[in-house]
Design a protein around this motif. Sequence first.
Motif, PDB file in Angstrom:
ATOM      1  N   ASP A 246       9.648   4.733 -10.597  1.00  0.00           N
ATOM      2  CA  ASP A 246      10.299   3.766  -9.708  1.00  0.00           C
ATOM      3  C   ASP A 246       9.255   3.004  -8.897  1.00  0.00           C
ATOM      4  O   ASP A 246       8.769   3.482  -7.876  1.00  0.00           O
ATOM      5  CB  ASP A 246      11.261   4.518  -8.781  1.00  0.00           C
ATOM      6  N   PHE A 247       8.890   1.801  -9.338  1.00  0.00           N
ATOM      7  CA  PHE A 247       7.857   1.042  -8.633  1.00  0.00           C
ATOM      8  C   PHE A 247       8.353   0.565  -7.267  1.00  0.00           C
ATOM      9  O   PHE A 247       7.566   0.418  -6.328  1.00  0.00           O
ATOM     10  CB  PHE A 247       7.364  -0.139  -9.489  1.00  0.00           C
ATOM     11  N   LYS A 248       9.662   0.289  -7.128  1.00  0.00           N
ATOM     12  CA  LYS A 248      10.182  -0.142  -5.834  1.00  0.00           C
ATOM     13  C   LYS A 248      10.039   0.961  -4.790  1.00  0.00           C
ATOM     14  O   LYS A 248       9.700   0.695  -3.633  1.00  0.00           O
ATOM     15  CB  LYS A 248      11.649  -0.550  -5.965  1.00  0.00           C
ATOM     16  N   LEU A 249      10.281   2.206  -5.191  1.00  0.00           N
ATOM     17  CA  LEU A 249      10.138   3.331  -4.267  1.00  0.00           C
ATOM     18  C   LEU A 249       8.680   3.507  -3.858  1.00  0.00           C
ATOM     19  O   LEU A 249       8.373   3.799  -2.699  1.00  0.00           O
ATOM     20  CB  LEU A 249      10.661   4.606  -4.943  1.00  0.00           C
ATOM     21  N   ILE A 250       7.770   3.297  -4.804  1.00  0.00           N
ATOM     22  CA  ILE A 250       6.342   3.426  -4.491  1.00  0.00           C
ATOM     23  C   ILE A 250       5.921   2.338  -3.517  1.00  0.00           C
ATOM     24  O   ILE A 250       5.230   2.594  -2.519  1.00  0.00           O
ATOM     25  CB  ILE A 250       5.502   3.346  -5.790  1.00  0.00           C
ATOM     26  N   ILE A 251       6.318   1.104  -3.787  1.00  0.00           N
ATOM     27  CA  ILE A 251       5.937  -0.021  -2.920  1.00  0.00           C
ATOM     28  C   ILE A 251       6.473   0.181  -1.504  1.00  0.00           C
ATOM     29  O   ILE A 251       5.793  -0.083  -0.511  1.00  0.00           O
ATOM     30  CB  ILE A 251       6.435  -1.349  -3.525  1.00  0.00           C
ATOM     31  N   LYS A 252       7.709   0.672  -1.395  1.00  0.00           N
ATOM     32  CA  LYS A 252       8.301   0.896  -0.070  1.00  0.00           C
ATOM     33  C   LYS A 252       7.506   1.946   0.712  1.00  0.00           C
ATOM     34  O   LYS A 252       7.236   1.782   1.903  1.00  0.00           O
ATOM     35  CB  LYS A 252       9.757   1.341  -0.210  1.00  0.00           C
ATOM     36  N   ASN A 253       7.106   3.036   0.064  1.00  0.00           N
ATOM     37  CA  ASN A 253       6.321   4.067   0.750  1.00  0.00           C
ATOM     38  C   ASN A 253       4.929   3.552   1.103  1.00  0.00           C
ATOM     39  O   ASN A 253       4.376   3.920   2.139  1.00  0.00           O
ATOM     40  CB  ASN A 253       6.207   5.316  -0.130  1.00  0.00           C
ATOM     41  N   PHE A 254       4.370   2.696   0.238  1.00  0.00           N
ATOM     42  CA  PHE A 254       3.091   2.074   0.567  1.00  0.00           C
ATOM     43  C   PHE A 254       3.228   1.265   1.853  1.00  0.00           C
ATOM     44  O   PHE A 254       2.403   1.355   2.766  1.00  0.00           O
ATOM     45  CB  PHE A 254       2.636   1.168  -0.577  1.00  0.00           C
ATOM     46  N   GLU A 255       4.271   0.465   1.917  1.00  0.00           N
ATOM     47  CA  GLU A 255       4.462  -0.414   3.066  1.00  0.00           C
ATOM     48  C   GLU A 255       4.752   0.381   4.337  1.00  0.00           C
ATOM     49  O   GLU A 255       4.222   0.065   5.405  1.00  0.00           O
ATOM     50  CB  GLU A 255       5.602  -1.387   2.781  1.00  0.00           C
ATOM     51  N   ASP A 256       5.571   1.426   4.231  1.00  0.00           N
ATOM     52  CA  ASP A 256       6.019   2.149   5.423  1.00  0.00           C
ATOM     53  C   ASP A 256       4.996   3.167   5.927  1.00  0.00           C
ATOM     54  O   ASP A 256       4.915   3.424   7.124  1.00  0.00           O
ATOM     55  CB  ASP A 256       7.345   2.872   5.135  1.00  0.00           C
ATOM     56  N   PHE A 257       4.215   3.770   5.015  1.00  0.00           N
ATOM     57  CA  PHE A 257       3.399   4.912   5.440  1.00  0.00           C
ATOM     58  C   PHE A 257       1.912   4.803   5.124  1.00  0.00           C
ATOM     59  O   PHE A 257       1.089   5.334   5.868  1.00  0.00           O
ATOM     60  CB  PHE A 257       3.935   6.207   4.780  1.00  0.00           C
ATOM     61  N   PHE A 258       1.542   4.140   4.032  1.00  0.00           N
ATOM     62  CA  PHE A 258       0.179   4.308   3.548  1.00  0.00           C
ATOM     63  C   PHE A 258      -0.734   3.098   3.712  1.00  0.00           C
ATOM     64  O   PHE A 258      -1.946   3.228   3.563  1.00  0.00           O
ATOM     65  CB  PHE A 258       0.197   4.718   2.067  1.00  0.00           C
ATOM     66  N   MET A 259      -0.206   1.920   3.985  1.00  0.00           N
ATOM     67  CA  MET A 259      -1.087   0.761   4.111  1.00  0.00           C
ATOM     68  C   MET A 259      -2.039   0.897   5.290  1.00  0.00           C
ATOM     69  O   MET A 259      -3.182   0.439   5.233  1.00  0.00           O
ATOM     70  CB  MET A 259      -0.244  -0.517   4.254  1.00  0.00           C
ATOM     71  N   LYS A 260      -1.582   1.515   6.373  1.00  0.00           N
ATOM     72  CA  LYS A 260      -2.470   1.699   7.529  1.00  0.00           C
ATOM     73  C   LYS A 260      -3.651   2.596   7.161  1.00  0.00           C
ATOM     74  O   LYS A 260      -4.774   2.381   7.608  1.00  0.00           O
ATOM     75  CB  LYS A 260      -1.695   2.288   8.713  1.00  0.00           C
ATOM     76  N   GLN A 261      -3.387   3.649   6.334  1.00  0.00           N
ATOM     77  CA  GLN A 261      -4.492   4.529   5.913  1.00  0.00           C
ATOM     78  C   GLN A 261      -5.456   3.806   4.972  1.00  0.00           C
ATOM     79  O   GLN A 261      -6.658   4.009   5.023  1.00  0.00           O
ATOM     80  CB  GLN A 261      -3.934   5.779   5.209  1.00  0.00           C
ATOM     81  N   ILE A 262      -4.886   2.964   4.116  1.00  0.00           N
ATOM     82  CA  ILE A 262      -5.732   2.271   3.145  1.00  0.00           C
ATOM     83  C   ILE A 262      -6.630   1.246   3.821  1.00  0.00           C
ATOM     84  O   ILE A 262      -7.814   1.119   3.489  1.00  0.00           O
ATOM     85  CB  ILE A 262      -4.848   1.574   2.076  1.00  0.00           C
ATOM     86  N   ASP A 263      -6.092   0.520   4.817  1.00  0.00           N
ATOM     87  CA  ASP A 263      -6.826  -0.599   5.402  1.00  0.00           C
ATOM     88  C   ASP A 263      -7.293  -0.334   6.834  1.00  0.00           C
ATOM     89  O   ASP A 263      -7.757  -1.249   7.499  1.00  0.00           O
ATOM     90  CB  ASP A 263      -5.945  -1.854   5.405  1.00  0.00           C
ATOM     91  N   SER A 264      -7.188   0.885   7.309  1.00  0.00           N
ATOM     92  CA  SER A 264      -7.565   1.157   8.692  1.00  0.00           C
ATOM     93  C   SER A 264      -9.025   0.811   8.935  1.00  0.00           C
ATOM     94  O   SER A 264      -9.889   1.039   8.098  1.00  0.00           O
ATOM     95  CB  SER A 264      -7.328   2.633   9.021  1.00  0.00           C
TER      96      SER A 264
END
Length: 867
Positions: A388-406
Motif C-alpha cells: 500500500d503506497f498510500k499508507l507508506i506516504i501517509k506515515n512518511f508525511e506524519d511521522f518520518f519526514m522530520k527524521q529524514i530532513d532534520s
Amino acid sequence: METENILNVCKFHSTDCKGRIRIITENIDIPVTMKEIVLVGMKLCQTHYNRYVINETHNLGYNKSCSHPKHELYKTQSKGNKQSKKLNLEKVPKRLIEVLGLDEFAEICSMCRKKTDKDPEYLQTEEYKAPISKKKQNDDKILQVGNYSYILRNDVFYSGEELKQLELDFQEILEHMTIPNEVSLSDKIIKMSNILYHNQHKLNQKPIYEPTTFKIMLEAADKDLVGFFDELYIGTNPHTKSDKTNENNKKKLVSLCYFLASINNKYINSIKADIGSYLQTSGASSSSIDTLANIGFSIRRMTVDRQKNLISNEHQQTVDIYCLQNIEKIFILNIDDYHNIHRRNKPTLLETHNIFHFVTILLNSNSNIAAIPYCSNNILIHNPKGIDFKLIIKNFEDFFMKQIDSYENRVENLNVHDYDGRIQNYQELRSLNNSKLVDFILHSLHSTKDYIECLDILFKVFERSENEYNYLDNYVIPVVADWPGQVNIRRAITLRINKGNKSGISEQILSLIPIIGPLHISLNSRETLFQTYHFFFEKLYHDLFGEKKILSHKPKQTIRNVVMHRFGNSKDMEYRMMIDLLDNSIPLTLDIYTILFRSGYFEGYLEGVVRIWVLFQRLRRHNYNKAPLMFLSDVFYWKLNNHPMANILKNHLPIFNDYFVENFHSSIRSQTAESNTALQIIQKAKIFDVEKNSNLSFKEAFVNSRNPVISQYPSFALPTFKINVDIKALPLAWNTKSKPSDDKDKFCDAEKCLLSNNNNIDLPNNNVILICGHGFHKECLTLYNGNCNHCFNYLSSEIKKNINSLTERLNTPLKDNEKPLIEKDANNNINEDIDENIQDIMENVEQNIDNQFEILYQKWSDYDNLY
C-alpha cells in the motif's frame, strides 16, 4: 685379569680418573641436578664420584635459602650481623605452617624458627601454637598403654590418673567396635563403571561433563563413592594452582573417570563416541581417529561413520519431534541458497566443475513467544491492498519526514539509549540452539517455482506434525530472507490471493509472511555506499593511511563539530555531500543492524529502515529500493489495525533475523572439503544440525568481479576531489526537481519565501539547512509543518513508482520457463548470492570505517596549520 680391569673402569673414563672404582647403588642419595647423568649401577672413580655426588650435594645444600618471610629482617637484627656460610635448614614445624603461610615442604633456618617464637606479631595470632617442651621426663610421668607411650602434663589437659582412665576406657570401647573394611580403589572403579554403564545403555543418558553434576550423580547412586571424586581432585595438588586451572583439572578428571570405566567395560564408550564425532567433524584423517582409538581415547572411524549415517537417516524424525515440541509457539523460517565454496572451475575428465547449489530450509522457534494468528479481530495478516503506497506516504508525511530532513544531529539523538545492555540481553538469540534444519537439498533458487517447490517440503512437515493444531490454517510463519526470497514468495502469495486455485499454488502459501533480512539490508547498504563514494575513500586511503599518528577512537562527532564551525550554513554542493556522508549515511549503514536491530529497539530500527530506503533510492540501488517498502507497508498495516504481529515485532525484534541461516552456512563451510560429493555435503549438514545440541556439552567442556557501466544520470564536478560524480552521490536535495539554490543572494528554497525582501540580510540564527541540503528560514519551514516539501514530493513519487513496478511483477502469472524476478543493477552490480560470512564482512567494514574516521579527524584538526 685383563678382563676384570676393563670392566672396572670409570663411566667417565679420562685422564682425570683417580682412586678406586665405586658402584652407584640405590642407597646413594644422587643430587637432583645429576639424576639424568648419574644412574644406579653406574661405575665412577673417586674423582668423578666426588665431583658429581659429594660436591654437588654440598653445593645444593649450601645454596638453599630460608623460606621464612622475615629471614632478611631477622638476619639484620642478629648480633654483629654476621652471615653464616651455611644455613641450618629444617622443615618448617607443622604448628608454624599456617602462621607463616608456607607449605609443608618449605624449609626455614634455625635462627628464624627461634625468632618466630619471640616475635609479637606471630604470638598474637589465633593460629600460633607454642612449642612443646622437650625436657627429659621422669619415668612416673610416662604412660605406657600397649605399644603407645604418652607424656603426662598436668598443666595442659588432664592429670595422670585421668588420662590413664581415659585411655583404658577408649581401649575397652575399641574392643567392642567393629570397623567395616574400607572400599578399595579397584572396587570404587568397578562401582563407578556399573553406574556409567547403566546410565548409557539402560537410561540412554548422554555423558555428564560438568564436574559438580558428575560428582553428585556418582554419590547419589552409591554411598561408597561419596568423596571418591574429591580424593582424585586432592591428588592434583589444587592448593598450588589457580582457580581456573583447578576447574580445568576437574573437567579432565571427569574424562579420566570415563576412560577408567571404559577400560573396565568396553561398552562404556560415550565419551569416545563424542571425541570421534568431533574429530571427524573437524576434518581429522581416518588414521588419526583409528590411532586414538588404539590408545583408548576414541572409537574407530568405521564406527563413527556408522553412527553418522544413522543420525543422517533419522534426521527427518528429529524435525518432526522439533515441530511437535514447539507447535504452540512461534516459528520463523529462513530459506536461502548455498553454494559449495570449495569450487573447482577447471573441467576434468569426469566433470566440468564441482560447484553444487543447495537450498537451506531452517526453522527457528522461541518458547517465550506464542504463535502468530493468521486472523485477529477479523483482521487478516495480509493487507488486502497488497503493498500500500498510500499508507507508506501517509506515515512518511506524519511521522518520518522530520527524521529524514532534520537539521539536528540524528546520530547524537540515538546515542541516548542504552544499546549495550539491550544487545547483551538478546545475545543468546544469536545461537543455533533453538534452530532446526528442515532440509538441505540439492536445488537452486532462481524463480518463484523453485521457491514453491522448496516450501512444499516445509508444508509436508507441518502436515505430519499438526494433528489437532492445524498450525498452517490458524497461524503464520514469518520468512526472513534476502531480496530474491522476498519477491518470489510474495509473488506466490499475491497470485494465490488474486487467482485462488487457478494460480496452481497451494493455499498454505498464505501462512507465510516475507520479511526482509536485516543482515542483507545492512550489507547491501554498506557495499552500495562505498561503491558510490569510492573516490572519497580511495583518496583518504592513499593520502593518509601511511602516516603514523596517535588518533582518537571515536572522532566522528569531533569531525562534525570542526567542519560545521568552518563552513557554517553553507549550501555548497560538495560540502553538503560530505556532511551527509559522514553525519548521516555512514552512521546509518553501520548502526541499523549491529546496534538498532540487535538491541531490539524497534522504533529506532523502523526509522532506520525508512532512512535506509531513502539512501537506496537516492543511490539508485535496484531491488533494495523496493524491499524495505514491502516491510514498511506490512508494519504500517499491522500497527493501523492493531494486529498482534505489530506487538510481536516490537517486543521480540531480534528473533526476526537472517543471521541463523548465515551462521549455519558458515558451520557447513568449515566442515566440508573440495573432495566432498553433493550427497556427502547434505549428510554433513544434517549431522551438524543434530549434533549441534546433543554434542554441545562436550564442546563446551573441552573445546566478485564487477563490470561497471558509465552512469546515465547527470554528473556534477567536485573540485576538491577533481572528479565528476553522478547525482546519486549527492544529498537528497539534488535528486529533487527543486535543487538547492546556488544564488548567493537567495538562501531560502521555499516556493514562496515569507522573507523574500530580506534575503540579503544576514540572519544566521534564522537560517536552517536540512540534512537533505535544502535551506529555509524558520518561518518558511513552518509553512510545511517543519518538513521539506521538495523532498517529500520526490520520495512520494518514487514510492508510488517503485511499488507500481513491484506490484506488476508480483502479479505476473507463473510460466513453465520461469525467469528470475531480480532487477539487474548496471551501476551497483552487487552479487545477491554472497558465499562469504556476512557477519565477518560487516565487522571488517566497520573496523575500516573507524580507521577512516580517525584519519579524517586528524586532517581537520591540522586545518589551522595549513595557512
